[in-house]
Enzyme design. Structure first.
Site, PDB file in Angstrom:
ATOM      1  N   TYR A 122       0.849  -1.191   0.000  1.00 28.43           N
ATOM      2  CA  TYR A 122       0.000   0.000   0.000  1.00 28.43           C
ATOM      3  C   TYR A 122       0.879   1.233   0.000  1.00 28.43           C
ATOM      4  O   TYR A 122       1.834   1.326   0.777  1.00 28.43           O
ATOM      5  CB  TYR A 122      -0.891   0.002   1.245  1.00 28.43           C
ATOM      6  CG  TYR A 122      -1.790   1.213   1.375  1.00 28.43           C
ATOM      7  CD1 TYR A 122      -2.838   1.428   0.483  1.00 28.43           C
ATOM      8  CD2 TYR A 122      -1.607   2.134   2.407  1.00 28.43           C
ATOM      9  CE1 TYR A 122      -3.671   2.538   0.604  1.00 28.43           C
ATOM     10  CE2 TYR A 122      -2.437   3.245   2.544  1.00 28.43           C
ATOM     11  CZ  TYR A 122      -3.473   3.437   1.639  1.00 28.43           C
ATOM     12  OH  TYR A 122      -4.299   4.529   1.775  1.00 28.43           O
ATOM     13  N   ASP A 181       9.328   2.825  -0.083  1.00 26.98           N
ATOM     14  CA  ASP A 181       8.264   3.460   0.681  1.00 26.98           C
ATOM     15  C   ASP A 181       8.407   3.001   2.130  1.00 26.98           C
ATOM     16  O   ASP A 181       7.953   1.926   2.505  1.00 26.98           O
ATOM     17  CB  ASP A 181       6.897   3.077   0.106  1.00 26.98           C
ATOM     18  CG  ASP A 181       5.754   3.699   0.918  1.00 26.98           C
ATOM     19  OD1 ASP A 181       6.039   4.348   1.947  1.00 26.98           O
ATOM     20  OD2 ASP A 181       4.591   3.530   0.510  1.00 26.98           O
ATOM     21  N   LYS A 210       4.136   8.925   8.849  1.00 27.32           N
ATOM     22  CA  LYS A 210       3.803   8.401  10.167  1.00 27.32           C
ATOM     23  C   LYS A 210       4.732   8.966  11.252  1.00 27.32           C
ATOM     24  O   LYS A 210       4.487  10.061  11.730  1.00 27.32           O
ATOM     25  CB  LYS A 210       3.742   6.876  10.127  1.00 27.32           C
ATOM     26  CG  LYS A 210       2.652   6.419   9.126  1.00 27.32           C
ATOM     27  CD  LYS A 210       2.216   4.974   9.211  1.00 27.32           C
ATOM     28  CE  LYS A 210       0.914   4.776   8.451  1.00 27.32           C
ATOM     29  NZ  LYS A 210       1.034   4.208   7.115  1.00 27.32           N
TER      30      LYS A 210
END
Ligand SMILES: *Cc1c(COP(=O)(O)O)cnc(C)c1O
Length: 440
Positions: free
Chosen positions: A145, A240, A268
C-alpha cells in the site's frame, strides 16, 4: 463485558455524517462485525474511550506514536510553538531542523521535501521519477500500500484484503494501465517484467518491509537483487518507508538490510502524531522538483510549524544517545517486541493452534495461518474468522489491536513490562477461544 454504550450512540450519529461513520475505513471495525470505541484521550501506552474503558494500545495511531501518546517532551514543544502562530505559509528554521534530523539517519536522502501525508509523498515521488527518467510506467508489488492516489491504488493490500475489494472503482483503466503489478518476494516475476519492459519503466516502488498485507518480510537477498536490476536498467528504486521507517530499525529497512535506494518516502513517525510525510533521495532526482526543476508539487500547509515541531521532538527522543552501557531507544523497542512475540508463540502452542508471527524492529504481526506467509496470496489465505474471535477476546480484555490481521501492530517506548505481561495473559485466553472455535 465492555460497556460501549456511548461509543455505540456516537457511531450511530457519525454514520449519518460521514461515509461509514469514519474518516478512514479501517477505523469502522466493519469487518469485525462490531462498533468501534470512540476515543476520548490517550497517554503513554494507554488509550481511553468515551465510556471510560482503558486499553493497552498496539495501534499507536497506525504507527506514528512510537514514543507513546502525549509524551511530555512532544506536548511541551507543541504548546510553546502554538503560541507563535499555527501556520505562516513561509519558510521556517523548523523545516531545516527536521530535514537535518531525518537526513542524519537516512544518508540516502540528499534532498527532501515535506508534505502532509504518505499518499502525497509516494504520489510525488513517482511523479519526480517519471520527470527524471522521461518514462511513464512503474512497478508496484501486489499487497503493498502506498496511499490512495489513483495510480497507486491497484492491488493495494490491507484495505482491499479486509473489505474484499481488489481494486477501487473510480480508478480509470487509463490510469491503472501504467501501473505494473508483480507478486512480492518473487524475484523471477520482477526480473521478467524488467527484462521485457525495462526501458519504459520509470520506477519500482516497494515497501521494503511490507506492513499493509499484515507484516511480511522480504526474503533473503530480494532487496539486494532488486537494487541491482533497477540500477542496471536506469530505473528509480523507491523505498516506501512511510511505515517501516524508524521502525524496522532507526534507519529503516534500508539500514537494516544495507540497501541504498534512489528515493525514500517517509511519514507516520516523522510527524510525531501530526500530519507530516516526506519524500527525498538523490540530489539529481530531487532537483527535478519545483521550483528547482519543472516537476510540480506544492502544499499550503506543507512544513507546518506545529507538525515540524512534533516531528523534531519525536525524532529527538528516538535519536538521543543512550546512557552509557544501555541499548538505544530503537533497540529497547526491538527487545520488548521480541519478548512479547516469544510469549505469544508459546501461548498459541499451549492452546494448540499454529500461527505465524512476524517481527521487524518494533513492528509485529500475527497470522492465523498454518503455512508461511511471504506475499499477498499467502497472507490472504489466513483464517479471518479465527482472527475475529481473537480480536474480540483481546478487545474485551482491554487490549487494543488493529481490527484486521492484515494490519501491522506497533510497540512504543511507553509500553511497560506490566503492559506486556497483561497482554500475554489476555492472549492466552484469546488463543483458547480461537482453539475452541476451530475445534467446534
Ligand atoms: C500509511 C502508509 C501510506 C499512506 O500514508 P497516509 O499518511 O495514510 O496517506 C503510504 N505508504 C505506506 C507504506 C503506509 O504504511
Amino acid at each position: 463485558m465492555l460497556n460501549l454504550d456511548k461509543s455505540q450512540a456516537a457511531f450511530t450519529e457519525a454514520k449519518t455524517l460521514m461515509p461509514g461513520g469514519v474518516n478512514s475505513p479501517v477505523r469502522s471495525y466493519k469487518s469485525m462485525d462490531c462498533d468501534p470505541p470512540f476515543i476520548d484521550h490517550a497517554k503513554g501506552s494507554k488509550i481511553y474511550d468515551i465510556d471510560g474503558n482503558e486499553y493497552i494500545d498496539y495501534i499507536g495511531s497506525w504507527g506514528p506514536m512510537v514514543v507513546g501518546h502525549a509524551h511530555p517532551q512532544v506536548v511541551e514543544a507543541l504548546q510553546k510553538v502554538t503560541e507563535k502562530g499555527t501556520s505562516y505559509g513561509a519558510p521556517t528554521l523548523l523545516e531545516s531542523d527536521l530535514a537535518k534530523l531525518v537526513m542524519s539517519v537516512y544518508p540516502s536522502i540528499e534532498k527532501i521535501r515535506m508534505v502532509n501525508s504518505g499518499t502525497e509523498a509516494t504520489m510525488s515521488a513517482i511523479r519526480a521519477a517519471r520527470g527524471y527518467t522521461g518514462r511513464e510506467k512503474f512497478v508496484k508489488f501486489i499487497g503493498c500500500y502506498h496511499g490512495h492516489s489513483d495510480s497507486l491504488l491497484v492491488k493495494a493490500g490491507s484495505g482491499a484484503a479486509t473489505f474484499g475489494v481488489p481494486d477501487s472503482p473510480g480508478v480509470t483503466k487509463g490510469t491503472a494501465q501504467d501501473t505494473i503489478t508483480v507478486p512480492y518476494n518473487d524475484m523471477a516475476a520482477i526480473e521478467q517484467v524488467i527484462t521485457e519492459q525495462g526501458n519504459e519503466i520509470a520506477a519500482v516502488i516497494i515497501e521494503p518491509v511490507a506492513g499493509n498485507m499484515g507484516l511480511v518480510l522480504p526474503k533473503q537477498g530480494y532487496l539486494r537483487r532488486l537494487r541491482e536490476i533497477t540500477e542496471q536498467h536506469g530505473i528509480v528504486l523507491i523505498f516506501d518507508e512511510v511505515m517501516c521507517g524508524f521502525r524496522a530499525s532507526l534507519g529503516g529497512a534500508q539500514a537494516a538490510y544495507g540497501i541504498v535506494p534512489d528515493m525514500t518516502c517517509l511519514g507516520k513517525i516523522i510527524g510525531g502524531g501530526l500530519p507530516v510525510a516526506a519524500y527525498g533521495g538523490k540530489t539529481e532526482i530531487m532537483d527535478m522538483v519545483a521550483p528547482a526543476g519543472p516537476v510540480y508539487q506544492a502544499g499550503t500547509l506543507s512544513g507546518n510549524p506545529l507538525a515540524m515541531t512534533a516531528g523534531i521532538a519525536t525524532l529527538s527522543i528516538l535519536t538521543a544517545a543512550p546512557e552509557e552501557g544501555q541499548p538505544d531507544f530503537s533497540r529497547v523497542l526491538t527487545i520488548k517486541t521480541k519478548q512479547l512475540l516469544l510469549a505469544l508463540q508459546n501461548a498459541a502452542k499451549e492452546a494448540g493452534i499454529k500461527i505465524q508471527l512476524h517481527q521487524a524492529g518494533s513492528m509485529f504481526g500475527l497470522f492465523f495461518n498454518e503455512n508461511p506467509v511471504y506475499d499477498y496470496e499467502t497472507s490472504a489465505a489466513s483464517n479471518q474468522e479465527a482472527f475475529k474471535v481473537y480480536f474480540k477476546a483481546m478487545l474485551e480484555q482491554g487490549i487494543y489491536i488493529a481490527p484486521s490481521q492484515f494490519e501491522t501492530l506497533f510497540m512504543s517506548g511507553a509500553h511497560t513490562s506490566e503492559d506486556i505481561a497483561k497482554t500475554i495473559e489476555a492472549a492466552k485466553i484469546a488463543f483458547k477461544a480461537v482453539a475452541d472455535f476451530l475445534n467446534k
